[in-house]
Motif scaffolding. Structure first.
Motif, PDB file in Angstrom:
ATOM      1  N   ALA A   8      -2.548   2.264  -4.403  1.00 37.88           N
ATOM      2  CA  ALA A   8      -4.062   1.488  -4.178  1.00 37.88           C
ATOM      3  C   ALA A   8      -4.416   0.425  -4.932  1.00 37.88           C
ATOM      4  CB  ALA A   8      -5.150   2.358  -3.918  1.00 37.88           C
ATOM      5  N   MET A   9      -3.653   0.385  -6.100  1.00 37.52           N
ATOM      6  CA  MET A   9      -4.268  -0.844  -6.988  1.00 37.52           C
ATOM      7  C   MET A   9      -3.694  -1.875  -6.419  1.00 37.52           C
ATOM      8  SD  MET A   9      -3.530   1.284 -10.586  1.00 37.52           S
ATOM      9  CE  MET A   9      -4.099  -0.306 -11.432  1.00 37.52           C
ATOM     10  N   ILE A  10      -2.959  -2.077  -5.441  1.00 34.49           N
ATOM     11  CA  ILE A  10      -2.265  -3.205  -5.108  1.00 34.49           C
ATOM     12  C   ILE A  10      -2.041  -3.401  -3.522  1.00 34.49           C
ATOM     13  CG2 ILE A  10      -0.947  -4.035  -6.926  1.00 34.49           C
ATOM     14  CD1 ILE A  10       0.913  -1.720  -6.290  1.00 34.49           C
ATOM     15  N   ILE A  11      -1.798  -2.296  -2.949  1.00 35.47           N
ATOM     16  CA  ILE A  11      -1.593  -2.483  -1.391  1.00 35.47           C
ATOM     17  C   ILE A  11      -2.441  -3.567  -0.638  1.00 35.47           C
ATOM     18  CG2 ILE A  11      -2.058  -1.337   0.484  1.00 35.47           C
ATOM     19  CD1 ILE A  11       0.891  -1.039   0.107  1.00 35.47           C
ATOM     20  N   LEU A  12      -3.603  -3.262  -1.081  1.00 35.61           N
ATOM     21  CA  LEU A  12      -4.620  -4.239  -0.188  1.00 35.61           C
ATOM     22  C   LEU A  12      -4.748  -5.441  -1.165  1.00 35.61           C
ATOM     23  CD1 LEU A  12      -6.570  -1.543   1.594  1.00 35.61           C
ATOM     24  CD2 LEU A  12      -4.966  -2.797   2.464  1.00 35.61           C
ATOM     25  N   MET A 240      -1.832  -5.959   4.711  1.00 37.99           N
ATOM     26  CA  MET A 240      -0.915  -4.897   4.038  1.00 37.99           C
ATOM     27  C   MET A 240      -1.769  -3.550   4.324  1.00 37.99           C
ATOM     28  SD  MET A 240       0.838  -6.846   1.066  1.00 37.99           S
ATOM     29  CE  MET A 240       1.589  -8.520   1.330  1.00 37.99           C
ATOM     30  N   GLY A 241      -2.982  -3.390   4.820  1.00 34.29           N
ATOM     31  CA  GLY A 241      -3.588  -2.111   5.011  1.00 34.29           C
ATOM     32  C   GLY A 241      -3.218  -1.139   6.208  1.00 34.29           C
ATOM     33  N   SER A 242      -1.931  -1.635   6.844  1.00 30.00           N
ATOM     34  CA  SER A 242      -1.744  -0.750   7.909  1.00 30.00           C
ATOM     35  C   SER A 242      -0.026  -0.950   7.893  1.00 30.00           C
ATOM     36  CB  SER A 242      -1.815  -1.776   9.153  1.00 30.00           C
ATOM     37  OG  SER A 242      -3.562  -1.905   9.256  1.00 30.00           O
ATOM     38  N   SER A 243       0.464   0.361   8.257  1.00 26.03           N
ATOM     39  CA  SER A 243       1.810   0.379   8.279  1.00 26.03           C
ATOM     40  C   SER A 243       2.243   1.553   9.267  1.00 26.03           C
ATOM     41  CB  SER A 243       2.247   1.057   6.724  1.00 26.03           C
ATOM     42  OG  SER A 243       3.479   1.508   6.609  1.00 26.03           O
ATOM     43  N   THR A 244       3.551   1.601   9.588  1.00 24.69           N
ATOM     44  CA  THR A 244       4.201   2.395  10.319  1.00 24.69           C
ATOM     45  C   THR A 244       4.628   3.685   9.688  1.00 24.69           C
ATOM     46  OG1 THR A 244       6.555   1.396  10.119  1.00 24.69           O
ATOM     47  CG2 THR A 244       5.101   0.918  12.150  1.00 24.69           C
ATOM     48  N   THR A 245       4.646   3.901   8.313  1.00 28.57           N
ATOM     49  CA  THR A 245       4.988   4.994   7.422  1.00 28.57           C
ATOM     50  C   THR A 245       3.854   4.969   6.340  1.00 28.57           C
ATOM     51  OG1 THR A 245       6.513   3.570   6.136  1.00 28.57           O
ATOM     52  CG2 THR A 245       7.482   4.579   8.000  1.00 28.57           C
ATOM     53  N   VAL A 246       4.010   6.271   5.794  1.00 28.71           N
ATOM     54  CA  VAL A 246       2.983   6.436   4.755  1.00 28.71           C
ATOM     55  C   VAL A 246       3.835   5.884   3.444  1.00 28.71           C
ATOM     56  CG1 VAL A 246       1.630   7.846   3.347  1.00 28.71           C
ATOM     57  CG2 VAL A 246       1.743   8.216   5.723  1.00 28.71           C
ATOM     58  N   PRO A 247       3.429   5.344   2.398  1.00 24.73           N
ATOM     59  CA  PRO A 247       4.104   4.630   1.195  1.00 24.73           C
ATOM     60  C   PRO A 247       4.367   6.022   0.361  1.00 24.73           C
ATOM     61  CG  PRO A 247       2.361   3.092   1.511  1.00 24.73           C
ATOM     62  CD  PRO A 247       2.075   4.245   2.778  1.00 24.73           C
ATOM     63  N   THR A 248       5.514   5.921  -0.179  1.00 29.76           N
ATOM     64  CA  THR A 248       5.982   6.940  -0.986  1.00 29.76           C
ATOM     65  C   THR A 248       6.499   6.607  -2.304  1.00 29.76           C
ATOM     66  OG1 THR A 248       8.458   6.891  -0.494  1.00 29.76           O
ATOM     67  CG2 THR A 248       6.774   8.386   1.033  1.00 29.76           C
ATOM     68  N   LEU A 249       7.019   7.443  -3.126  1.00 33.10           N
ATOM     69  CA  LEU A 249       7.222   7.029  -4.539  1.00 33.10           C
ATOM     70  C   LEU A 249       8.337   6.179  -4.458  1.00 33.10           C
ATOM     71  CD1 LEU A 249       7.174   7.459  -7.544  1.00 33.10           C
ATOM     72  CD2 LEU A 249       8.638   9.166  -7.503  1.00 33.10           C
ATOM     73  N   PHE A 250       9.474   6.369  -3.669  1.00 33.58           N
ATOM     74  CA  PHE A 250      10.695   5.671  -3.384  1.00 33.58           C
ATOM     75  C   PHE A 250      10.487   4.487  -2.497  1.00 33.58           C
ATOM     76  CE2 PHE A 250      11.652  10.204  -4.764  1.00 33.58           C
ATOM     77  CZ  PHE A 250      12.348   9.820  -5.687  1.00 33.58           C
ATOM     78  N   SER A 251       9.474   4.323  -1.646  1.00 28.40           N
ATOM     79  CA  SER A 251       9.166   3.317  -0.594  1.00 28.40           C
ATOM     80  C   SER A 251       7.729   2.975  -0.799  1.00 28.40           C
ATOM     81  CB  SER A 251       9.680   3.729   0.737  1.00 28.40           C
ATOM     82  OG  SER A 251       9.307   2.758   1.589  1.00 28.40           O
ATOM     83  N   PRO A 252       7.300   2.470  -1.836  1.00 26.57           N
ATOM     84  CA  PRO A 252       5.812   2.024  -1.920  1.00 26.57           C
ATOM     85  C   PRO A 252       5.288   0.509  -1.445  1.00 26.57           C
ATOM     86  CG  PRO A 252       6.926   1.602  -4.074  1.00 26.57           C
ATOM     87  CD  PRO A 252       8.089   2.013  -2.998  1.00 26.57           C
ATOM     88  N   ILE A 270      -3.255   2.569   5.632  1.00 27.59           N
ATOM     89  CA  ILE A 270      -2.526   3.438   4.490  1.00 27.59           C
ATOM     90  C   ILE A 270      -3.500   3.522   3.489  1.00 27.59           C
ATOM     91  CG2 ILE A 270      -0.237   2.798   4.923  1.00 27.59           C
ATOM     92  CD1 ILE A 270      -0.601   0.413   3.364  1.00 27.59           C
ATOM     93  N   LEU A 271      -3.140   4.044   2.259  1.00 21.80           N
ATOM     94  CA  LEU A 271      -4.045   4.566   1.361  1.00 21.80           C
ATOM     95  C   LEU A 271      -4.941   5.555   1.770  1.00 21.80           C
ATOM     96  CD1 LEU A 271      -5.625   1.462  -0.436  1.00 21.80           C
ATOM     97  CD2 LEU A 271      -3.375   2.636  -1.082  1.00 21.80           C
ATOM     98  N   PRO A 272      -4.056   6.676   2.425  1.00 25.64           N
ATOM     99  CA  PRO A 272      -4.642   7.709   2.906  1.00 25.64           C
ATOM    100  C   PRO A 272      -5.695   8.697   2.283  1.00 25.64           C
ATOM    101  CG  PRO A 272      -2.409   8.395   2.429  1.00 25.64           C
ATOM    102  CD  PRO A 272      -2.736   7.065   2.267  1.00 25.64           C
ATOM    103  N   ASP A 273      -5.349   8.819   0.807  1.00 26.01           N
ATOM    104  CA  ASP A 273      -6.647   9.552  -0.112  1.00 26.01           C
ATOM    105  C   ASP A 273      -7.849   8.757   0.349  1.00 26.01           C
ATOM    106  OD1 ASP A 273      -4.244  11.255  -0.405  1.00 26.01           O
ATOM    107  OD2 ASP A 273      -4.344  10.479  -2.528  1.00 26.01           O
ATOM    108  N   ASP A 274      -7.853   7.457   0.154  1.00 23.70           N
ATOM    109  CA  ASP A 274      -9.154   6.790   0.151  1.00 23.70           C
ATOM    110  C   ASP A 274      -9.808   6.474   1.690  1.00 23.70           C
ATOM    111  OD1 ASP A 274      -8.823   6.320  -2.514  1.00 23.70           O
ATOM    112  OD2 ASP A 274      -8.219   3.974  -2.335  1.00 23.70           O
TER     113      ASP A 274
END
Length: 576
Positions: A8-12, A240-252, A270-274
Motif C-alpha cells: 500500500a505504501m506504493i501501489i497507488l 495501479m489500483g486495479s489488478s487481475t490478481t491480488v499482489p503477494t510477497l513474490f508478486s507485489p 487492490i490493497l484489499p485490507d484498506d
C-alpha cells in the motif's frame, strides 16, 4: 505490517494526479441567479412557466449577455443593456424532470445558475378535489377507471410521491401525491404497469413495477409501500489500483491482461485490507452499500470513465428493479480525475449526489513528468522511498518493477527498465501504452521545473492538455458544493494530507531530461496539498469543501481511520 500494507505504501503511489487551470473573474460579485421558478416546482403539461433571472455584472462591463437553456436546449440568448434581467415564458412539455440553466457572460467570464422542476401529465384530464388528495380525472367516457391510493416510505406517508403509469412508454402518465402521500386519477381499461417513486436523500427512489389488468370502470384503491433501500456508494481507485490478481510477497505489483481493455469482471481494487476497512466503515450505519469500480489504467482518463465508471453508475441508476436515480462516489487519486471528467462531460446524466475526492492531484504530479519525459523509473523510486529503493530487492514493490512486469505482459519480452540505455524505450512504452499516466502530468500553471545549474525557473513545459481542459472554469463549477439543498448541484469535498514531505520540483539538465527532485512541500508524499486545492480557489475562497489533515501517505489514505471517519461524516451530512 501485512504485505498489503507494504504494498500500500506504493501501489497507488503516484497516481491520480491532475491539474486544474481555472480562469477566474476579476471580482467575487459577478454572478447570476434564477428568481423564478423555485427549485423542485411542479407544473402541469401544457401550462406556461415563467423563467426569470437576474445577473450582477461588474461596473464598467461593456459586454453583457444572458442565455436560458432548458434540458440543454437554448430558449433565449440576448444582450442586455440598461437591465441585467431576462424573462421568458415557455410551455411545459412532457417528461417528469427538467433542468433550467442560465448563463451570464461579460465578454471574458461565465457565471451560471441552475435548478430542476417537475411536470405532471394532464392531457384531457380535469383537476378534482378528493378526500384522498388532489389528482386528475379523465372526463371522456366510461372506458376508464378511477384509481386512488397512497404511497408510503417504509411505512410512513411519502409527501409529493409520484405514481408512474406505463412508465417509459408513449402512454406514460404521472400522478403526483399530496403532502400525505395520497393520489387520485383515472386510467383507461386494459393492462397497465404502476411504478411508485419517492423523493429521498436528494434523489428519487423508484420502486419495482406492478402489472395490473383493469377490465371494468369500478373504482380501484392502490397502496404502495417502498421499503428502506441502501444507498449505492462507488469506490473508484487510482492508477495501479486495479489488478487481475491480488499482489503477494513474490508478486507485489498489479497485473493486467496482455491486451489493453481488461474486462471489469476480471479486475478488483487492490490493497484489499484498506478497501475492506473502508467498506466496513461506510456500511457500518446500515444505509450504504459500497461497490468497487476497478478499471484498466492503461487507458486515458476519458476512456476509463466511458468504459468503466459510467456503465457502473447506470447499472444502479437505470436498473429495471428498485433503484435510486443517483449514487455517491468516493474516488482515490486518479479515480478523482476519472470521476471529474465524467461529471464535466456532456454525457453526465445528473446521477451523482455526493463526491469525495481523496488525495486527488488536481494540478498533476511532478514525479510523473520524470517518467513521461525521461523514462527514469529508478529516480522516481528513489525520490519516493529513499536510498533503500534505489536498487529494489526482490519481493519489494517498486514502480520500476511494475513497469518491467507490465512491459513483459504486453510484449512477452524481458527488459531491465533501470538500465540508462533503456530509458528512451521506457518513455516510448509509457507514451504508447499507458495513456492514463500522461493525464497525470503537471498542469501548465504548475511551475515545477528547475535548471540543473541554478535554482531559477527553467520551466519550458507546455503543460497537460487534458488537465487544462478539465479545469476550464465553465465546467469546473459543476463541482460547486455550497448549495446543500439544491438537487442540481453535486456536493463535492476534497480530502488531502498535508503532513508528509512531497516532491514539488524536478531538476532538468540542458537537454530537458530529469535529473532529480528538490524543494519538497507538504503533501501525502505524492500529491502536494497546496496544488491539489488550488484549482478550486476562486476569488480567494474554495468553491468546494476541503479537509486537510494527517490522513496518512498517498497509497494508504483509503485505509486511514481518520479519513474514513471524515468521509462518513460527509456522506451523512444533511441526511441523518
Amino acid at each position: 505490517m501485512s504485505i498489503y500494507k507494504k504494498f500500500a505504501m506504493i501501489i497507488l503511489l503516484l497516481f491520480s494526479f491532475t491539474f486544474i487551470h481555472v480562469q477566474v473573474s476579476s471580482a467575487a460579485d459577478f454572478n447570476v441567479k434564477i428568481e423564478s421558478p423555485t427549485k423542485n416546482s411542479f407544473f402541469n403539461v401544457g401550462n406556461v412557466v415563467t423563467i426569470k433571472a437576474k445577473a450582477l455584472f461588474l461596473k464598467g462591463t461593456n459586454t453583457k449577455r444572458l442565455a436560458i437553456y432548458i434540458d440543454g436546449k437554448t430558449q433565449k440568448n440576448w444582450s442586455v443593456d440598461n437591465t441585467d434581467s431576462i424573462e421568458i415564458k415557455v410551455p411545459v412539455t412532457s417528461g417528469l424532470k427538467h433542468f433550467i440553466k442560465v448563463n451570464a457572460w461579460d465578454g471574458k467570464n461565465v457565471a451560471s445558475d441552475g435548478l430542476e422542476f417537475y411536470t405532471r401529465e394532464t392531457s384531457t384530464l380535469t383537476k378534482i378535489d378528493s378526500p384522498s388528495g388532489q389528482g386528475y380525472l379523465n372526463t371522456d367516457d366510461k372506458k376508464v377507471a378511477k384509481i386512488e391510493g397512497i404511497i408510503k416510505d417504509n411505512g410512513k406517508p411519502a409527501p409529493n410521491a409520484i405514481l408512474f403509469v406505463n412508465k417509459g412508454t408513449s402512454n406514460e402518465l404521472k400522478f403526483v401525491a399530496n403532502q400525505e402521500g395520497k393520489f387520485v386519477g383515472k386510467v383507461g381499461l386494459g393492462n397497465h404497469t404502476f411504478t411508485p417513486a419517492i423523493h429521498k436523500y436528494n434523489r428519487l427512489l423508484i420502486d419495482e413495477a406492478t402489472k395490473i389488468s383493469i377490465s371494468s370502470n369500478k373504482d380501484i384503491f392502490a397502496s404502495f409501500d417502498i421499503p428502506e433501500t441502501k444507498l449505492p456508494v462507488l469506490y473508484v481507485p487510482g492508477i495501479m489500483g486495479s489488478s487481475t490478481t491480488v499482489p503477494t510477497l513474490f508478486s507485489p505489483y498489479p497485473t493486467l491482461s496482455q491486451t489493453i481493455g481488461t474486462p471489469q469482471s476480471e479486475l478488483k481494487a487492490i490493497l484489499p485490507d484498506d478497501v475492506i476497512s473502508l467498506k466496513n466503515a461506510v456500511e457500518n450505519r446500515g444505509v450504504y452499500q459500497l461497490e468497487e469500480v476497478p478499471y484498466d489504467w492503461r487507458f486515458s482518463v476519458k476512456d476509463i470513465w466511458k468504459q468503466y465508471l459510467m456503465p457502473k453508475i447506470r447499472k444502479y441508476t437505470q436498473a429495471s428493479g428498485r433503484h435510486y436515480t443517483k449514487v455517491d462516489v468516493i474516488a482515490h487519486s486518479m479515480g478523482g480525475l476519472v470521476t471529474r471528467a465524467y461529471i464535466q462531460s456532456e454525457e453526465y446524466a445528473n446521477d451523482i449526489d455526493k463526491f469525495a475526492m481523496v488525495g486527488t492531484p488536481n494540478s498533476g504530479a511532478p514525479i510523473v513528468y520524470i517518467i513521461w519525459n525521461s523514462g527514469n523509473c529508478k529516480l522516481v523510486d528513489h525520490l519516493k522511498f529513499g536510498d533503500k529503493m534505489a536498487d529494489p530487492i526482490p519481493g519489494m514493490f517498486s514502480f520500476s518493477k511494475t513497469m518491467e512486469e507490465l512491459y513483459y505482459t504486453m510484449t512477452r519480452t524481458q527488459m531491465s527498465i533501470n538500465e540508462p540505455q533503456k530509458r528512451e524505450q521506457t518513455k516510448k512504452f509509457a507514451y504508447n501504452f499507458v495513456k492514463g499516466l500522461g493525464d497525470l502530468n503537471p498542469s501548465p500553471d504548475y511551475k515545477f521545473i528547475l535548471n540543473s545549474k541554478s535554482s531559477t525557473d527553467g520551466n519550458v513545459y507546455t503543460g497537460n492538455t487534458f488537465l487544462k481542459e478539465l479545469n476550464n472554469q465553465n465546467t469546473i463549477k459543476l463541482l460547486y458544493s455550497k448549495q446543500e439543498g439544491d438537487i442540481s448541484k453535486i456536493r463535492t469535498k476534497l480530502f488531502v494530507t498535508d503532513t508528509e514531505s512531497t516532491v514539488n520540483n524536478v531538476i532538468v539538465n540542458s537537454y530537458g531530461n530529469a535529473e532529480g527532485g528538490v524543494k519538497k512541500a507538504n503533501g501525502d508524499d505524492t500529491v502536494v496539498a497546496e496544488y491539489a486545492k488550488k484549482p478550486f480557489e476562486i476569488n480567494g475562497s474554495n468553491i468546494i469543501s476541503v479537509s486537510a489533515s494527517n490522513f496518512g501517505k498517498h497509497g494508504n489514505m483509503i485505509g486511514n481511520s481518520n479519513l474514513q471517519n471524515e468521509v462518513k461524516k460527509f456522506l451523512d451530512n444533511g441526511r441523518f
